[in-house]
Each structure stands twice: as structure tokens, then as C-alpha cells.
Design a protein around this motif. Structure first.
Motif, PDB file in Angstrom:
ATOM      1  N   TYR A   9       0.873  -1.192   0.000  1.00  0.00           N
ATOM      2  CA  TYR A   9       0.000   0.000   0.000  1.00  0.00           C
ATOM      3  C   TYR A   9       0.903   1.233   0.000  1.00  0.00           C
ATOM      4  CZ  TYR A   9       0.881   0.109   5.086  1.00  0.00           C
ATOM      5  OH  TYR A   9       1.473   0.141   6.317  1.00  0.00           O
ATOM      6  N   LYS A  28      -3.914   6.568   3.390  1.00  0.00           N
ATOM      7  CA  LYS A  28      -3.486   5.283   2.859  1.00  0.00           C
ATOM      8  C   LYS A  28      -4.248   4.936   1.598  1.00  0.00           C
ATOM      9  CE  LYS A  28      -1.929   2.834   7.015  1.00  0.00           C
ATOM     10  NZ  LYS A  28      -2.089   1.594   7.805  1.00  0.00           N
ATOM     11  N   GLU A  43       1.323   5.446   1.259  1.00  0.00           N
ATOM     12  CA  GLU A  43       0.951   6.403   2.290  1.00  0.00           C
ATOM     13  C   GLU A  43       1.407   7.799   1.903  1.00  0.00           C
ATOM     14  OE1 GLU A  43       0.978   3.973   6.539  1.00  0.00           O
ATOM     15  OE2 GLU A  43       2.736   5.151   5.945  1.00  0.00           O
TER      16      GLU A  43
END
Length: 561
Positions: free
Chosen positions: A120, A131, A122
Motif C-alpha cells: 500500500y 493510505k 501512504e
């Protein structure tokens, strides 16, 4: 009435002022509204958006990561990064990217093969973290090794050295590598392990011994890691009588002494000092170090397809090979050597390259040779041929001349009997007949120069020096123990040092009516010559010679009848 009008005017004035205030406030409100919204009508403080998270170019240990960052209005991330977590107890956070915009791409390394990971992104703005979605991916698992094609580095009649590379270890340590070997037409094979020549390059060598001459073999390289084994393509290899060296320095590894079955050795490829040290030992030269060698020996050597390279150890304890040069002493004292075919690429043969090789009988000067000096003490050398196409030297009757056939460059020591020097010769070089077995040399009248020591140490029995020669150079007949008769032409003016040193001449015949000048050392170590040698001078010149300070010392002086 007037009072009423005054009140109305005052109210109107107040209304106008209030209206103007309201209009001004509306304009300010509209301006503020437009300044606080995007073109789409959104407020400027909206958070950026992270989208299109992707991972590609996934290998065993790395992957390429990307995402889109959309800034809305004045809203943007101060910092941005990717985060990878997985089942392999690993967490990787990429370096922060300041003020990202548009597509953000980075590559991450240090992943583990065959693992599942979650990714992921950020973004951080005003200490608030945004996020992205999370996606999963797998790194590629480790593979068996990848290997290159097999090449033959060196080959002999009963041995071979082969080489291949482990191009990739597949992510696991290669713990075994080698070759499968079998006779052509057979099904069963044996494996021969290799040794790693260079860990940084993954190069492996396989040394195969105990092959049979004139046989065909099928050879396949292999490499093994914990994942599996890779077997490379088959190579058909045939043994012959010759030795092939793809790189210099390997001759001693593939040519074992006990595998020499005859006295002929043919080599092709590349040779350096290590290889020539091995050849010299086989040809009977003194052993430089180690145990004494007692055979088997070679008598005939063919290295016509060899390229001489620099490098390796000294071939004789003090000298080293040079590219395409037969250097001094390269074949010196090779007592068992009878013939050698030199490399076709050689351009220089240095002085005494073959000195002391007393059984060497024949030699051929390659076509590329442009610089050539003779070797001493080759007692059995009967002929030296010159390859066709050589532009610098010419061969005639086993003797080396310059290209114009005007000068003798190298006369073979083992040539015996009588030799008639070609009529076009004008010069005899230094040491041209030195230490030769020739008994009689007939010089043409065109010769006007004879170099120092030209006949020194030879088996010459008689010689006539032509009329055009003015100077008898130093050491011309020195140590000619078989010389019995010398005849000097009409133009001789001087006799140099050591000319008659250690000679047992019975007769010296001079054709000059004026006694030549004689060096004080002309008879060094041979004063007995004055007692037994007859001096024969031109008719009518005996008194002149008898009164000469040097020639007059001869006991016997007579005139030509």
C-alpha cells in the motif's frame, strides 16, 4: 411640508448607503466564494487522492512499484512512500518522496524469493496520514542454475580441459558442477566434477584425463543447487594426436609424461612461458627445478599453428616469452630435438634461440620472419629452409641468404663437404660459417667483405680469399683445427687479431707483392705456426717478405713458381 421633504430626503440617503453596503458585502462574499473553490466548485482544502496502485517487473528479490497522486486545489502531500509487508517477516518502507504529483514510481529490492507480499502507499499532510488500497503480489521462486555452452579450452591425445559459466545461480548456492562424459554411441555416462575458477564470474573448469586416442566422446555440462539440476547442451569431442590450447599455460595440465607414445608432438593454439618450459623438458633441455626428468622425450615438434604469447613463468630460469618472437634460448640445449616447425605468425628469431641443440637437423624460417640471427653450436643442423613468400630472406641449398642473394645470413653448422657460394654474393656476414662442419668453401670473385669470425671454429680444410677482399677481419680462422691451406688475394692489406689463433696451417699463400699489415695478436697462442707453416709469396717478392718485421719471422718463405 418642508420638514416632511427633509425627512424623506434623509431616509433616501440612508437607504442608498445601506444598499451600497449590501452590494459591497455581496461582492466580497462572491469573491471569497470563488477564491475558496476549485473550478469544479470544490473547496481548496480537500485531501489529495492516491489511486492506480500497481506492482510489476517482479523478480525473485525485487519489484517495481507505482501509484497516481492527484492533488486537489491547494491540497498536496508533504511526504509520500510505499509500504510492503508479508508472510516472510519482512516490512519495507521506501524512502520518502517530497511533494509528489502525478505518477510516482520506485523499485524495491531485498525481497525474498517465492513469498507473498502486501503493498500500500501512504501520503502525509499536516500530520494526517492517507493510505491507499492494499494489493497482494508474489515474488518469483528460486530456479535451478542457468549455465552457458561448454567450450574446449585445451585438448590433448588423452586429456582435455573444458570450461563453462554458471550464468545465474537461480537464487541458491551452486553446490555441485561438472560434466557428464560418455563414449559416442554408449548410453551410460560418468560425471566429472568441476572446480570454480572465479567465484565472481561463476566460471568452472573440468579437467578430463585417461581418454583414448582417436575416440569420440559426448560431454554435457551440469550445475546443481537446492532447487534442482540443469544439464547443458551436448558437445561432441574427438581426441587426436595433436594438442590444442585455447589459452596459454595449460599444456602441463593436459599432457602427461606417461601418455607420450611416440617422439612427435603437434600443438596448436596459444603458448606462453609455462608451456615452453614443458616443451623444453620433453625436448631434453635441463630441468629448471624439481626432480630430474628421464623421459619419454620428443624429437619432432610442430608448433606451426601456435601463437606465442607473453606471460607465464620463465622458460629457462631467466628469460620470458614475447609475442610472436622466438626469443634467445627458447630452444637452447634441447638435445633430443631433431626438427621443429615454427609458428607461422613469428616475425623475429633472435640470436642463439637454438644454441646448443646439438641434434637439431632441420629448420624452416616462416614467411612472416623479417629479423633473423643465427644460433651457435647446432652441430647437426644440415639445412635451413625459408618459406615461400618471405620478403626478407631467401633459401638456397639449405642456406639462408638475404632477399637479394647478396649476403649469407645463416649457414647450417651440420652441412658438410664442399659448398659453392652463389656468384651474386658480395658479402659474408659475421660468424656465417662459424662452428660449421663444412670442409671447403668456394667464394666467388664478387665477394669484397668477410665479417669477423666468419669461419671460426669450423672444419674448414682450405680456403681461397678473393682478390677484392682488402681486410682479413678479427678471428676469421680462429680455432680452425683442420685448416691446412689458406690463400689470400691480391688486394689484402691487413690481417686482424686472432686470425690464425689455434690453427695448424701447413701453407699460407699470398698474391700481394706488398706484405699486408699484420696485427700483433694475429698468432696469439700459435707462435709454433712460424716454424712449420710454409709462406709462399709472389714471384720476386721474397726479399721484401723476408725483411718484413712480421712476415719475415716465418722459417720457410718461398716464391710462387
Amino acid at each position: 411640508m418642508a420638514q416632511l421633504v427633509s425627512v424623506l430626503n434623509s431616509d433616501i440617503m440612508i437607504f442608498k448607503i445601506a444598499y451600497r453596503i449590501l452590494v459591497l458585502m455581496a461582492m466580497i462574499f462572491v469573491a471569497l466564494a470563488f477564491s475558496g473553490c476549485s473550478k469544479s466548485g470544490e473547496p481548496s482544502h480537500l485531501e489529495p487522492i492516491i489511486s492506480d496502485l500497481e506492482v510489476d517487473e517482479v523478480s525473485r528479490t525485487s519489484a517495481r512499484l507505482s501509484a497516481m497522486v492527484e492533488n486537489r486545489g491547494n491540497g498536496s502531500f508533504e511526504r509520500f512512500h510505499f509500504v510492503i509487508t508479508g508472510d516472510c517477516d519482512i516490512e519495507i518502507r521506501t524512502e520518502d518522496i517530497d511533494r509528489p504529483s502525478g505518477k510516482v514510481v520506485t523499485t524495491v529490492a531485498g525481497l525474498r524469493p517465492g513469498c507473498e507480499y502486501r503493498l500500500y502507499a501512504e501520503g502525509v499532510r499536516n500530520n494526517a496520514v492517507v493510505k491507499s488500497e492494499t494489493l497482494s503480489f508474489f515474488t518469483l521462486p528460486n530456479d535451478p542454475p542457468t549455465i552457458s555452452a561448454l567450450s574446449v579450452v585445451a585438448a590433448g591425445p588423452t586429456a582435455a580441459i573444458l570450461e563453462f559459466d554458471v550464468v545465474s545461480d537461480g537464487g541458491e548456492r551452486v553446490y555441485e558442477a561438472g560434466c557428464y562424459l560418455k563414449r559416442s554411441g554408449e548410453t551410460s555416462s560418468v560425471n566429472i566434477e568441476a572446480y570454480n575458477l572465479s567465484e565472481s564470474k561463476g566460471t568452472y573448469l573440468v579437467h578430463i584425463n585417461s581418454l583414448e586416442k582417436h575416440s569420440d566422446y559426448v560431454i554435457s555440462p551440469y550445475a546443481v543447487n537446492s532447487v534442482g539440476e540443469t544439464v547443458g547442451d551436448e558437445v561432441i569431442f574427438s581426441t587426436t594426436d595433436a594438442v590444442s590450447l585455447s589459452r596459454p599455460g595449460d599444456l602441463g595440465m593436459i599432457l602427461k609424461d606417461d601418455e607420450l607414445t611416440d617422439d612427435t608432438l603437434s600443438i596448436s593454439g596459444y603458448m606462453n612461458g609455462d608451456d615452453f618450459r614443458c616443451v623444453r623438458r620433453l625436448a631434453g633441455a635441463p630441468v629448471i627445478s624439481g626432480a630430474d626428468y628421464h623421459g619419454p622425450y620428443i624429437s619432432h615438434l610442430d608448433i606451426s599453428d601456435v601463437v606465442i604469447s607473453a606471460g607465464g613463468a620463465s622458460y629457462d630460469g631467466s628469460r620470458f616469452t614475447e609475442p610472436d618472437i622466438i626469443t634467445t634460448g627458447l630452444f637452447a640445449s634441447c638435445d633430443r630435438l631433431e626438427s621443429v616447425a615454427l609458428p607461422l605468425s613469428v616475425h623475429t628469431i633472435q640470436r642463439n634461440a637454438f644454441s646448443g641443440s646439438r641434434n637439431l637437423k632441420s629448420l624452416t624460417v616462416p614467411a612472416m620472419v623479417s629479423s633473423l640471427s643465427p644460433s651457435a653450436d647446432c652441430d647437426a643442423l644440415e639445412r635451413i629452409d625459408v618459406s615461400e613468400g618471405n620478403a626478407t630472406f631467401n633459401g638456397h641449398d639449405g642456406v639462408v641468404f638475404n632477399s637479394g642473394m647478396t649476403e649469407i645470413v645463416w649457414f647450417p653448422h651440420g652441412k658438410s663437404g664442399e659448398f659453392i657460394v652463389p656468384a651474386m654474393i658480395t658479402e659474408i656476414g659475421e660468424e656465417a660459417f662459424a662452428s660449421c662442419r663444412i670442409e671447403k668453401v668456394i667464394l666467388p670473385n664478387g665477394v669484397h667483405e668477410i665479417g669477423r669470425n666468419a669461419f671460426a671454429g669450423s672444419m674448414l680444410r682450405e680456403i681461397m680469399i678473393p682478390d677484392n677482399v682488402r681486410n682479413i677481419r678479427e678471428g676469421l680462422f680462429q680455432n680452425c683445427g683442420a685448416l691446412k691451406r689458406v690463400e689470400l688475394g691480391t688486394s689484402v692489406e691487413s690481417v686482424g687479431d686472432y686470425v690464425f689463433d689455434n690453427c695448424m696451417i701447413d701453407e699460407i699463400r699470398l698474391h700481394s707483392s706488398i706484405p699486408p699489415y699484420v696485427s700483433a695478436n694475429a698468432l696469439s697462442n700459435n707462435l709454433g705456426l712460424l716454424d712449420h707453416c710454409k709462406l709462399i709469396v709472389p714471384s720476386g717478392s721474397k726479399p721484401i717478405y723476408r725483411n718484413h718485421s712480421w712476415w719475415g719471422r716465418f722459417n720457410s718463405i718461398s716464391e710462387i713458381e
